[in-house]
Design an enzyme around this catalytic site. Structure first.
Site, PDB file in Angstrom:
ATOM      1  N   LYS A  14      -1.683 -24.053  22.792  1.00 62.71           N
ATOM      2  CA  LYS A  14      -1.876 -23.613  21.396  1.00 62.71           C
ATOM      3  C   LYS A  14      -3.363 -23.601  21.013  1.00 62.71           C
ATOM      4  O   LYS A  14      -3.836 -22.646  20.414  1.00 62.71           O
ATOM      5  CB  LYS A  14      -1.109 -24.527  20.422  1.00 62.71           C
ATOM      6  CG  LYS A  14       0.395 -24.511  20.581  1.00 62.71           C
ATOM      7  CD  LYS A  14       1.089 -25.237  19.424  1.00 62.71           C
ATOM      8  CE  LYS A  14       0.832 -26.720  19.403  1.00 62.71           C
ATOM      9  NZ  LYS A  14       1.478 -27.461  20.514  1.00 62.71           N
ATOM     10  N   ARG A  90       6.211 -28.853  12.393  1.00 67.39           N
ATOM     11  CA  ARG A  90       6.807 -29.531  13.546  1.00 67.39           C
ATOM     12  C   ARG A  90       8.216 -30.015  13.228  1.00 67.39           C
ATOM     13  O   ARG A  90       8.877 -30.574  14.097  1.00 67.39           O
ATOM     14  CB  ARG A  90       5.952 -30.737  13.922  1.00 67.39           C
ATOM     15  CG  ARG A  90       4.922 -30.476  15.018  1.00 67.39           C
ATOM     16  CD  ARG A  90       4.130 -31.752  15.215  1.00 67.39           C
ATOM     17  NE  ARG A  90       3.579 -31.918  16.514  1.00 67.39           N
ATOM     18  CZ  ARG A  90       2.334 -31.592  16.865  1.00 67.39           C
ATOM     19  NH1 ARG A  90       1.543 -31.011  15.999  1.00 67.39           N
ATOM     20  NH2 ARG A  90       1.908 -31.847  18.081  1.00 67.39           N
ATOM     21  N   ARG A 129      -5.419 -32.903  31.266  1.00 62.12           N
ATOM     22  CA  ARG A 129      -6.249 -32.833  30.065  1.00 62.12           C
ATOM     23  C   ARG A 129      -6.737 -34.224  29.672  1.00 62.12           C
ATOM     24  O   ARG A 129      -7.865 -34.393  29.227  1.00 62.12           O
ATOM     25  CB  ARG A 129      -5.443 -32.204  28.913  1.00 62.12           C
ATOM     26  CG  ARG A 129      -6.275 -31.967  27.664  1.00 62.12           C
ATOM     27  CD  ARG A 129      -5.508 -31.215  26.603  1.00 62.12           C
ATOM     28  NE  ARG A 129      -4.648 -32.094  25.818  1.00 62.12           N
ATOM     29  CZ  ARG A 129      -3.826 -31.669  24.855  1.00 62.12           C
ATOM     30  NH1 ARG A 129      -3.729 -30.387  24.589  1.00 62.12           N
ATOM     31  NH2 ARG A 129      -3.087 -32.512  24.171  1.00 62.12           N
ATOM     32  N   ARG A 135      -8.645 -37.940  24.441  1.00 62.47           N
ATOM     33  CA  ARG A 135      -7.602 -38.160  23.437  1.00 62.47           C
ATOM     34  C   ARG A 135      -6.758 -39.363  23.804  1.00 62.47           C
ATOM     35  O   ARG A 135      -6.204 -39.437  24.905  1.00 62.47           O
ATOM     36  CB  ARG A 135      -6.716 -36.903  23.329  1.00 62.47           C
ATOM     37  CG  ARG A 135      -7.284 -35.875  22.386  1.00 62.47           C
ATOM     38  CD  ARG A 135      -6.429 -34.656  22.318  1.00 62.47           C
ATOM     39  NE  ARG A 135      -5.067 -34.916  21.849  1.00 62.47           N
ATOM     40  CZ  ARG A 135      -4.250 -33.968  21.423  1.00 62.47           C
ATOM     41  NH1 ARG A 135      -4.652 -32.725  21.391  1.00 62.47           N
ATOM     42  NH2 ARG A 135      -3.027 -34.281  21.026  1.00 62.47           N
ATOM     43  N   ARG A 146       5.823 -37.781  23.235  1.00 65.12           N
ATOM     44  CA  ARG A 146       5.527 -36.535  22.501  1.00 65.12           C
ATOM     45  C   ARG A 146       6.457 -35.418  22.950  1.00 65.12           C
ATOM     46  O   ARG A 146       6.893 -34.608  22.131  1.00 65.12           O
ATOM     47  CB  ARG A 146       4.056 -36.154  22.698  1.00 65.12           C
ATOM     48  CG  ARG A 146       3.120 -37.079  21.914  1.00 65.12           C
ATOM     49  CD  ARG A 146       1.708 -37.059  22.467  1.00 65.12           C
ATOM     50  NE  ARG A 146       1.077 -35.776  22.332  1.00 65.12           N
ATOM     51  CZ  ARG A 146       0.074 -35.357  23.114  1.00 65.12           C
ATOM     52  NH1 ARG A 146      -0.375 -36.117  24.086  1.00 65.12           N
ATOM     53  NH2 ARG A 146      -0.456 -34.179  22.907  1.00 65.12           N
TER      54      ARG A 146
HETATM   55  P1  AMP Z   1      -1.590 -32.025  18.269  1.00 63.80           P
HETATM   56  O1  AMP Z   1      -3.090 -32.031  18.369  1.00 63.80           O
HETATM   57  O2  AMP Z   1      -1.056 -30.847  17.535  1.00 63.80           O
HETATM   58  O3  AMP Z   1      -0.942 -32.224  19.613  1.00 63.80           O
HETATM   59  O4  AMP Z   1      -1.179 -33.311  17.385  1.00 63.80           O
HETATM   60  C1  AMP Z   1      -1.495 -34.612  17.816  1.00 63.80           C
HETATM   61  C2  AMP Z   1      -0.646 -35.610  17.039  1.00 63.80           C
HETATM   62  O5  AMP Z   1      -0.930 -35.510  15.632  1.00 63.80           O
HETATM   63  C3  AMP Z   1       0.865 -35.423  17.142  1.00 63.80           C
HETATM   64  O6  AMP Z   1       1.422 -36.002  18.326  1.00 63.80           O
HETATM   65  C4  AMP Z   1       1.355 -36.115  15.860  1.00 63.80           C
HETATM   66  O7  AMP Z   1       1.302 -37.522  16.012  1.00 63.80           O
HETATM   67  C5  AMP Z   1       0.261 -35.718  14.865  1.00 63.80           C
HETATM   68  N1  AMP Z   1       0.598 -34.443  14.179  1.00 63.80           N
HETATM   69  C6  AMP Z   1      -0.054 -33.251  14.305  1.00 63.80           C
HETATM   70  N2  AMP Z   1       0.533 -32.308  13.575  1.00 63.80           N
HETATM   71  C7  AMP Z   1       1.599 -32.891  12.965  1.00 63.80           C
HETATM   72  C8  AMP Z   1       2.619 -32.424  12.100  1.00 63.80           C
HETATM   73  N3  AMP Z   1       2.684 -31.138  11.707  1.00 63.80           N
HETATM   74  N4  AMP Z   1       3.551 -33.318  11.671  1.00 63.80           N
HETATM   75  C9  AMP Z   1       3.498 -34.602  12.045  1.00 63.80           C
HETATM   76  N5  AMP Z   1       2.583 -35.113  12.895  1.00 63.80           N
HETATM   77  C10 AMP Z   1       1.625 -34.264  13.346  1.00 63.80           C
END
Ligand code: AMP
Length: 188
Positions: A14, A90, A129, A135, A146
């Site tokens: 993404k 999400r 990654r 991260r 996740r």
């Molecule tokens: P990402 O960078 O999109 O993989 O997001 C990293 C982490 O941020 C996720 O595993 C969640 O813990 C949190 N997070 C990001 N976007 C959301 C969302 N829309 N709703 C809830 N938690 C989120």
């Protein structure tokens, strides 16, 4: 305005594809994961709360996430040609809230681009990654959580958007260029 959601499991590409979409279509990127990581890096109260969920691979509660997103949309709306939502929604509740938020601002989602990648490939990509991303959530245990959260809570959104008639599936395996061309065709 053209508003797009880029959808898929952690590690599906993404972020990488969003960067290209922004370049070609001039959209404004809103990545909820990046927003939260910035709060954590800045040591804010919100960052402290977010970290307690992110570090375990859990989702931030819907009401909090929606509040953060609405504030972000409002700050960027006056100068934006359209948004690309990355990592949001999400949950079904977030999708419904996003629809209301956009309706209230005279906007709607034009397309949901779904990057589809098998789980075993996602696991390999995320572990790789993790070696360079820095991260905290790119470690094998949190990755497994996740992916489970994705399957239980986020993946049902695919059917939600199929029913809305705006889901565009894209094969997320293959070269970055090839995937991007398929996404561009879907958006155009
Ligand atoms: P990402 O960078 O999109 O993989 O997001 C990293 C982490 O941020 C996720 O595993 C969640 O813990 C949190 N997070 C990001 N976007 C959301 C969302 N829309 N709703 C809830 N938690 C989120």
């Amino acid at each position: 305005m053209k508003n797009i959601v880029i959808f898929g499991a952690p590690g599906c590409g993404k972020g990488t594809q969003s960067a290209r979409i922004i370049d070609r279509f001039g959209l404004t990127h809103i990545s909820t994961g990046e927003l939260l990581r910035k709060e954590i890096a800045d040591g804010t109260e919100l960052g402290r709360i977010a970290d307690s969920y992110i570090s375990k691979g859990h989702l931030i509660p819907d009401h909090l996430m929606c509040e953060i997103l609405a504030a972000r949309i409002d700050s960027l709306l006056p100068t934006s040609k359209g948004f690309i939502f990355d990592g949001f929604p999400r949950t079904i509740a977030q999708a419904e809230e996003l629809k209301k938020m956009l309706d209230a601002r005279g906007q709607h989602i034009e397309a949901v681009v779904g990057l589809e990648v098998p789980d075993d490939e996602l696991m390999v990509r995320l572990v790789e990654r993790g070696k360079v991303s820095g991260r905290a959530d790119d470690n094998p245990e949190t990755i497994a959580n996740r992916l489970q959260v994705y399957h239980n809570t986020t993946k049902p959104l695919r059917d939600y958007y199929v029913a809305e008639g705006i889901y565009r599936p894209i094969n997320g395996s293959g070269s970055i260029d090839e995937i991007f061309e398929n996404i561009s065709n879907a958006i155009a």
